[in-house]
Scaffold this active site. Sequence first.
Site, short mmCIF file in Angstrom:
data_model
loop_
_atom_site.label_atom_id
_atom_site.label_comp_id
_atom_site.label_asym_id
_atom_site.label_seq_id
_atom_site.Cartn_x
_atom_site.Cartn_y
_atom_site.Cartn_z
N TRP A 99 0.83 -1.21 0.00
CA TRP A 99 0.00 0.00 0.00
C TRP A 99 0.87 1.26 0.00
O TRP A 99 0.37 2.35 -0.31
CB TRP A 99 -0.93 0.00 1.22
CG TRP A 99 -0.25 0.25 2.54
CD1 TRP A 99 0.89 -0.33 3.00
CD2 TRP A 99 -0.67 1.17 3.56
NE1 TRP A 99 1.20 0.14 4.25
CE2 TRP A 99 0.25 1.07 4.62
CE3 TRP A 99 -1.75 2.05 3.69
CZ2 TRP A 99 0.14 1.82 5.79
CZ3 TRP A 99 -1.85 2.79 4.86
CH2 TRP A 99 -0.91 2.68 5.89
N ASP A 100 2.12 1.10 0.33
CA ASP A 100 3.06 2.22 0.38
C ASP A 100 2.95 3.09 -0.88
O ASP A 100 2.99 4.31 -0.81
CB ASP A 100 4.50 1.70 0.48
CG ASP A 100 4.73 0.75 1.64
OD1 ASP A 100 3.80 0.00 1.97
OD2 ASP A 100 5.85 0.74 2.18
N GLU A 124 0.25 -2.90 12.63
CA GLU A 124 0.41 -4.36 12.70
C GLU A 124 0.63 -4.88 14.12
O GLU A 124 0.84 -6.06 14.32
CB GLU A 124 1.56 -4.79 11.78
CG GLU A 124 1.23 -4.51 10.32
CD GLU A 124 2.36 -4.83 9.35
OE1 GLU A 124 3.45 -5.21 9.81
OE2 GLU A 124 2.16 -4.67 8.14
N LYS A 135 2.40 0.23 16.24
CA LYS A 135 3.57 0.36 15.38
C LYS A 135 3.46 1.70 14.63
O LYS A 135 4.43 2.40 14.42
CB LYS A 135 3.56 -0.82 14.40
CG LYS A 135 4.84 -1.05 13.66
CD LYS A 135 4.68 -2.32 12.80
CE LYS A 135 5.87 -2.50 11.87
NZ LYS A 135 5.56 -3.44 10.77
#
Lengths: 761, 761
Positions: free
Chosen positions: A355-356, A482, A592
Amino acid sequence: MNKVITKKIKSFDNARSSLDETIFHNANGYIGVRGTIEEGVPAEWDTMRGMYINGFYEVIPMKQAENLCNFVDKKETMLNVCDTQTIKLNVNGHDFSLFSGKTLLNERTLDMEAGITKRNIRWQSPKGDKVGLEIKRMTSFEELSLFTIEYSVTAENFDCELVLRSLHLPEVYNYSDPNDPRLAADSEKFLHCITADIKDSVSYTVTETNVSKLKCATLVAHTISAKNSRICVSKTDDNTIIYDAVVPIKKGQTITLTKYTIITDSLRHKDPLEVGFKKIEAVLKNGIDHYYEAQKAYLSGFWSKAMMEIENDNEMSLAVNFNMYQLLQSAAKDSYGNIAAKGLSGEGYEGHYFWDTEMFMMPFFVLTNPELAKQLLKYRYQTLDKARENAQFLGHKKGALFPWRTITGVECSGYYPSGTCQYHIDGDIAYAIINYYLVTGDLDFIRDFGEEILLETARLWLDVGFFDGDRFVINMVTGPDEYTCMVNNNYYTNMVAKYNLEWAVKLFSILEEKGMTGKLKKKIKLHDAELTEMSQAAEKMYLPFDEKSGIIPQDDSFFDKPVWDLSKTPKGNFPLLLHYHPLHLYRYQVCKQADTVMAFLLFSQVMDKEIMRRTYEYYEKITTHDSSLSKCAFSVVAANLGMREKAYSYFGNSAKLDLMNLHHNTKDGIHTANMGGCYMSVVYGFAGLSITEKGLSLAPFLPDKWEGYSFKICFMGSVLLVEIDSENVKISLISGDPVEITLYDKKVKLMDKTATKSLLR
Amino acid sequence: MNKVITKKIKSFDNARSSLDETIFHNANGYIGVRGTIEEGVPAEWDTMRGMYINGFYEVIPMKQAENLCNFVDKKETMLNVCDTQTIKLNVNGHDFSLFSGKTLLNERTLDMEAGITKRNIRWQSPKGDKVGLEIKRMTSFEELSLFTIEYSVTAENFDCELVLRSLHLPEVYNYSDPNDPRLAADSEKFLHCITADIKDSVSYTVTETNVSKLKCATLVAHTISAKNSRICVSKTDDNTIIYDAVVPIKKGQTITLTKYTIITDSLRHKDPLEVGFKKIEAVLKNGIDHYYEAQKAYLSGFWSKAMMEIENDNEMSLAVNFNMYQLLQSAAKDSYGNIAAKGLSGEGYEGHYFWDTEMFMMPFFVLTNPELAKQLLKYRYQTLDKARENAQFLGHKKGALFPWRTITGVECSGYYPSGTCQYHIDGDIAYAIINYYLVTGDLDFIRDFGEEILLETARLWLDVGFFDGDRFVINMVTGPDEYTCMVNNNYYTNMVAKYNLEWAVKLFSILEEKGMTGKLKKKIKLHDAELTEMSQAAEKMYLPFDEKSGIIPQDDSFFDKPVWDLSKTPKGNFPLLLHYHPLHLYRYQVCKQADTVMAFLLFSQVMDKEIMRRTYEYYEKITTHDSSLSKCAFSVVAANLGMREKAYSYFGNSAKLDLMNLHHNTKDGIHTANMGGCYMSVVYGFAGLSITEKGLSLAPFLPDKWEGYSFKICFMGSVLLVEIDSENVKISLISGDPVEITLYDKKVKLMDKTATKSLLR
């Protein structure tokens, strides 16, 4: 504006060397070459001697410890395709090496205007012979298949016969590190050589993968400036081709060996070797200077749109330019590839696309290079059928679910709770399509590609979610964070899903008004009832909110968990994912990266600022930023909330992540998403850019530490220059038609003149 | 009472053959031998030709597709240790085979009083020679290392020289099926031969594992009834030892070859070969009849306590006796092993031990063989240190977490969401310890073993859970139902945790009153404050309940999910786990087995019957019984709720699961837990037995289809016979001291007489 980074290397060690392999890598979106040094490093050093092709892959088994139904059990991996980097020099009986004799100068340079890297070395052999070396490398933006090394040797104080040996290795291995889950654990020979030969001093090889059956052709040619050289090209039993040159040199003289590598592949060409020969012929005919000129011209075009400058902060200017340059190096220029998490700079994350691209890199491309942005979105369109299949594997009756990590569009995630389960990827891709449309107004793209994706992803939301009374809920998904997996009503996911559903319907009706939907409607068998259901789901989308605290929970059960006390966590235990079992992490409120903050990054325009501020402050305390995608989001949102110092501090950390190796893993490759995020910090954050249906708006401020900054953006086909100093915001129409934008909530029409407003304090 | 099962095999095919390998396997808790036929089956048939040692294992890599922190990356696997099953017969030039000539009779028998299996065959060779074969097999309960084959051949209509060839293969492979996650996917040679030789016609071999470095010795000796035989024992290059006998036979005559196998291992013996030689000598000296007698005597003792009869339903009696017999065959008699999910009957689940032992099999052993029950609990005690380590791997600061699946106590689960995450295993083991204490009053065991486990598991609950205001909550665990994973406040888990915490404190204070805690307190550094916290956690344990529906949710978010419509699921899609990705399953209200019902099985005494009934009915609609542990729980609880027909129907299904191959996978091994569950259906269900602090109580009813039933149980050292017919319940004290029990809520003291009450309608 200076776009040259030069590093003087005082103590050359393993860590320095592997880091510089990334920093000084060359790439053009098609091929990438690690900045490994030509003469090699000691065997025990940690070197990733790689040359890569974007989108070129092998399919390898990914055994599941327990293979449950429809688990992914093979994956695609980017390949190290050859090694044409090696050039060895012998000076009067002594091999040039930084580990013998005396190194008088050791310097590496990245010139982002010339589009080359350079090593400058002065070395004294054990015998006392002094040589100067200048080694230039380039991966050409004009001829994407071309990689060059120009190797110049100057004899400072001696006469002799230099011996130059240059290698062409077709059979190479991928790098591996069994101790890091983010890298491949196996090192296997994925390519085997089917052709290796020499024709008119040009060496050529063809290698093939075992499973994906892809072929790669590599061709190497040399020219040498000294006419009286003795040349010999030979082949060994293991298909290595050796070019040897014995070159008389006199004191004060410089001789130059130019090594041309052409790389082609069977993904793009039916006969890659044939194409390769044509290319190498053309290259030899044109000569290297032609490509240097073309490189400069290409980059001049790039910088003319992608420019960003920070006044009187040369270091920071260089950092943001470095990031933008790396994004350009990483992005595929055709739709066979995309942008890997590490670009083409290393093997971290196995060359997979995440998705970056859509969430962190696309804003940069949409605003500076919309054509390239379109290309990247077309890649997703090409993989839509695989996304449909993926949805079926997961038990969905309709729709498409894009893979969490992939090369060709097939899911390659081995641990689904923080992989496949990140359904938000669908919303992310949808968001990027909508954003591309809002910046470019390119309705043809929507008709031909975008709307089909929007409808299929919207269908997926209808299938995974359901109406629970008056609410549309989405269960058992993982948000970007995550450290919390498989939850109900992840805030970020529901937000992007809502947007996806809304816009699938909205763009469909825009197309319909223009009679542009017929073909699509038939192709995907769309019923009007589906559109109604999409609208209802969007409207009724449940967005968790804790009335008592006035804070948004990350998901339905997030606040049921105890808070992880980060102040008591030993420093050595970060990143947490390398020190705690996921089950342990999932049991705490610890992030995260923060999903709510990520949602604010996308949707701050439509949200209550007080709720955002409370929520931001809450999550800031429990976020480790163990993801390189975290700080830039915190920076942008802090800026949007008026927390300017905080915004700057997060930006500073994120801007230099790779240049300063802040995550200690840049040696595995650059963090492309963070680089895009850094751009967003300035443009979305400090300059307060937002793009909605109402158009583009800006609300810039000047960070305290800066005296001014400027950047260019493309909007509706026009290029704007935005300049901010301590007094004013100046926006100039550089090219294109007049456009209207919003500045500090006021409409401004940019004609052929410049709009200037006082800077908001 | 008849305890002999004889199957006439009319059409001998692959399915039949592999199923019978399980049904007619021989085991004694130490070794197990699959019922593969001596002469072998065609190569393409699906045969699992295995001989196993309980607790004997190799450590093999279990590669994780993505290896996150502290993931389990190796596992123990039960080994096929040798093959001494092969005996080939040549009749007048024709090899005996069920695939040539003519099979006149083919019958297999399991005699559960003699403790042997038998093949009875009449075969006519292509030449017309008719032979009768009787082949008896035994794994001895007296000499656990001993496996025998008595191979008798009768020449019906010819004279000739028979040729008998008997093999001893030390190097064998494990079975594999890459398509079933419940079986190992790899077939590797885990043992290599380090010795293979012959001494005085006894063949002996020693094999060793590569990683666990365990040794296994196997010794084979033969005797033959015909004195004029010519014998030759030889060894091939691949370490196979061949025994050849040429035996003259005359029409009407019978000759018998007796093959003795001794198996020993280095887990139990320092020098397994030396021990093996002593054993084979003793065995040859004693002769086979001695062991037949001992076998009968052992089983007579077993049946005298474990007896269960159903009047006028021979088939059902046989089924329940079969189940009890298999439990006996499967249970380790020392604390190096336990009871594998498939016993010693096959390689399904790789010989691993699960909660099955404590929750489904222990009730049978506690009530019929408390010494063996104690042995099984001691096995867990021996692994307590590994459970402490396991807790640390999962990030816990204190306590012990027993592994979900294991051989030596090390976690071997490769997919933690439905493996390691099943924390209820701690509560299950605690429950079994408490139950053992309540049935036996054995406080010495509690002092020396039990209480340490109870306290360490209680500590774990304190660490994984926390006080959320007034409630003690436990997040992110998986209950027994593997179709829903990683949830908060799983009802079953919280119930067993509460019980575990309560009794850890209760038994500690009982021990303390008697001055029996000093050593333990010091050993585990127990603070009084911990006991207080345990009491508080037990008291405040949150148990989810939905006020609106009056139904217990399986966990906090269970009712947030849509209900899976089982009526619309194609029949071919069961078990669901083989047809749907877990992520899909987790998204629905659908149960492999129902956790609430399982909790009722354990705690029905303290629960509101109306809530139980509503809850039972709710879950019954969404439970697939894809786990073989499901139906027995539904049976017992239905019985407790007065739903007698339902109770019987579930029981009927569960009682014959393996005999009738109802789950279509008995070929991989028996379902030991279901067998224990079948026992519970009768004793806990129909007879309404419950064991609490107040003692043992019974509330029997007679299933409509039955005319009567009876069984024996041990309670506080005494043996009771319970007989139910259509009129009365009769309870007799068979041996031991007088005991008080409760019958239909009334106290009954059983002296040397029999108590009789009218049966409750």
